[in-house]
Design an enzyme around this catalytic site. Structure first.
Site, short mmCIF file in Angstrom:
data_model
loop_
_atom_site.label_atom_id
_atom_site.label_comp_id
_atom_site.label_asym_id
_atom_site.label_seq_id
_atom_site.Cartn_x
_atom_site.Cartn_y
_atom_site.Cartn_z
N GLY A 16 0.83 -1.20 0.00
CA GLY A 16 0.00 0.00 0.00
C GLY A 16 0.86 1.25 0.00
O GLY A 16 2.07 1.20 0.23
N ARG A 17 0.21 2.37 -0.28
CA ARG A 17 0.90 3.66 -0.30
C ARG A 17 0.17 4.62 0.64
O ARG A 17 -1.04 4.62 0.72
CB ARG A 17 0.92 4.26 -1.72
CG ARG A 17 1.62 3.37 -2.74
CD ARG A 17 1.60 4.01 -4.13
NE ARG A 17 2.12 3.08 -5.15
CZ ARG A 17 3.40 2.94 -5.43
NH1 ARG A 17 4.30 3.66 -4.78
NH2 ARG A 17 3.80 2.09 -6.37
N GLY A 18 0.95 5.42 1.33
CA GLY A 18 0.38 6.40 2.24
C GLY A 18 1.01 7.76 2.04
O GLY A 18 1.78 7.98 1.09
N SER A 19 0.70 8.68 2.97
CA SER A 19 1.19 10.05 2.84
C SER A 19 2.70 10.15 3.02
O SER A 19 3.35 10.99 2.43
CB SER A 19 0.50 10.93 3.87
OG SER A 19 0.75 10.42 5.16
N GLY A 21 4.95 7.47 2.78
CA GLY A 21 5.77 6.54 2.03
C GLY A 21 5.00 5.33 1.55
O GLY A 21 3.77 5.37 1.43
N THR A 22 5.73 4.26 1.29
CA THR A 22 5.17 3.05 0.72
C THR A 22 5.41 1.87 1.66
O THR A 22 6.50 1.74 2.23
CB THR A 22 5.83 2.75 -0.65
OG1 THR A 22 5.71 3.90 -1.48
CG2 THR A 22 5.16 1.57 -1.33
N VAL A 23 4.38 1.05 1.82
CA VAL A 23 4.50 -0.14 2.67
C VAL A 23 4.74 -1.36 1.79
O VAL A 23 3.99 -1.61 0.84
CB VAL A 23 3.23 -0.34 3.53
CG1 VAL A 23 3.38 -1.59 4.40
CG2 VAL A 23 2.98 0.88 4.40
N LYS A 36 7.88 -0.02 6.05
CA LYS A 36 7.38 1.29 5.61
C LYS A 36 8.57 2.12 5.17
O LYS A 36 9.38 2.59 5.99
CB LYS A 36 6.62 2.00 6.72
CG LYS A 36 6.04 3.33 6.26
CD LYS A 36 4.77 3.67 6.98
CE LYS A 36 4.02 4.80 6.28
NZ LYS A 36 2.68 5.00 6.80
N ASP A 130 -1.88 10.90 14.92
CA ASP A 130 -2.60 10.77 13.65
C ASP A 130 -3.50 9.53 13.67
O ASP A 130 -3.46 8.70 12.77
CB ASP A 130 -1.61 10.70 12.48
CG ASP A 130 -2.30 10.98 11.14
OD1 ASP A 130 -3.34 11.67 11.13
OD2 ASP A 130 -1.79 10.50 10.11
#
Length: 426
Positions: A16-19, A21-23, A36, A130
């Site tokens: 997956g991708r987040g704010s 970086g990338t997991v 991550k 968060d």
């Protein structure tokens, strides 16, 4: 394509991708892990790298069954990564997108799990900063809990703190200020729907911000929407400070009072994480078997158009609720719930500009919310209909009056004889 992360880990595929970086699904000396990998621009920030190393001990020491454990922190060239336990499942946002809202028993069980994890973190002096559905993972291989809910674990501890650079706080320290007193931050790091009001007002984040965010998630699980979300992020931030939460119909008063207390504007009025977890566990028998609530999402104010220099694809792509570009060139996927939002703290007069006590009220299906766009449109239509009927009545009255006036003149003034008498002869 596999890539090495440091000397001990290998990343195999993207999960997956987040704010931040990338997991990746990875492999380490002790078996499968989640890695991550932070964005390159973050990895090149030397101040961030320094904080990354400083936080290592606290993050590695956070060990709790309801927290996704951090096994290692890797700093290697351009790579900056957190190596975490691998949770085989999905995140809470994915479940919400699929089901829209959960039965109260399942919602409370999930939030109780997260509160247990937060209690351990806060006891260790770690604030998440968060908390949101994207950062709550559901372990599909774990034992089922109340209402068939999967165990919930909180992830991404420390990420919000890592990407919040100290340079944002130095500018507002007044000359001669006491260094023992923390400066007021000039930026807001977080996700607008879940940001506590004290963060919007510039106060430093304490454990109470996590309680506020978690109560917001609980509200969202029950209602299908957040209590202050919707529309432009600036409007969302203002609502957190100026508006009061509106009750959800159909839930026990004990549960509602718990939500209200944890959404209190004053941080000191909120429960601690351990207290919240205990009370949620105690409430489970009371709400066993309750169906999901039946409420409609409130209307939201229209979002402004994207900046002119935004990419055409960003203008054409349909927006998710509340997703508004915050910087030129950003796309909706880069803002609001999906990412951390960095914004300046609004001035006091801006915060005071919103209507007080007018939180977006949930409605029973088919009912218009007072003050909403649809409610106003209905009112306008009703006024137009009323004015139209009044105009027809006036026109009819004028016509009848004219006819009566004409009839009366004919009766009172009979026509003269057209024949004239001949003059008499002398």
């Amino acid at each position: 394509m596999a890539r090495n992360i440091g000397s001990r880990y290998t990343a195999h595929q993207i999960l997956g991708r987040g704010s931040a970086g990338t997991v990746w699904l990875g492999e380490g000396p002790e078996g499968p892990v989640a890695i991550k990998l932070l964005r390159e621009d973050l990895a090149s920030d030397q101040e961030l790298v320094g904080r990354f190393v400083q936080e290592r001990t606290a993050l590695l020491g956070l060990d709790h069954p309801k927290v996704v454990g951090v096994r290692d922190l890797v700093v290697d060239g351009n790579d900056l990564a957190l190596v975490m336990d691998l949770v085989r499942g999905t995140d809470l946002r994915t479940r919400l997108d699929r089901e829209r809202r959960l039965a109260p028993e399942a919602a409370v069980a999930i939030i109780a799990d997260v509160a247990d994890g937060l209690a351990a973190a806060h006891a260790a002096g770690v604030v998440h900063r968060d908390v949101k559905p994207e950062n709550i993972l559901l372990d599909m291989e774990g034992p089922l809990g109340p209402a068939g809910s999967h165990p919930a674990l909180l992830t991404d501890f420390g990420v919000a703190k890592l990407i919040d650079t100290p340079r944002r706080t130095k500018a507002l320290r007044p000359a001669g200020a006491n260094p023992q007193n923390p400066p007021t931050p000039s930026g807001i790091i977080g996700t607008p729907d879940y940001i506590a009001p004290e963060i919007v007002e510039g106060l430093p984040p304490r454990a109470a911000v996590d309680i506020y965010a978690l109560a917001t998630v609980l509200y969202e699980l029950l209602a299908g929407f957040t209590p202050f979300g919707g529309g432009h992020p600036g409007a969302v931030l203002r609502r957190h400070v100026t508006e009061t939460v509106v009750p959800l119909p159909g839930i026990p008063d004990e549960l509602w009072q718990l939500i209200v207390q944890c959404l209190a504007k004053a941080p000191a009025s909120r429960l601690r994480a351990s207290e919240l977890a205990t009370r949620l566990h105690d409430l489970l028998p009371l709400i066993a078997g309750m169906p999901p609530l039946d409420v409609d999402e409130p209307d939201v104010e229209p979002a402004p158009e994207p900046y002119e220099d935004a990419a055409p694809a960003a203008r054409d792509e349909p927006r998710r609720r509340g997703a508004v570009p915050l910087v030129p060139g950003a796309t909706p996927a880069d803002s609001n719930r999906d990412t951390h939002t960095s914004m300046r703290v609004p001035a006091p007069d801006e915060l005071a500009g919103g209507a007080r006590g007018t939180a977006r009220a949930p409605r029973t299906p088919g009912q218009r919310r007072p003050g909403s766009a649809r409610h106003k449109a209905d009112a306008v239509r009703k006024r137009r209909i009323t004015l139209g009927v009044a105009a027809l009545v006036v026109a009819a009255a004028v016509g009848v009056g004219g006819w009566l006036a004409t009839s009366d003149g004919d009766t009172e003034a009979p026509p003269q004889d057209s024949k004239q008498s001949a003059p008499s002869e002398p």
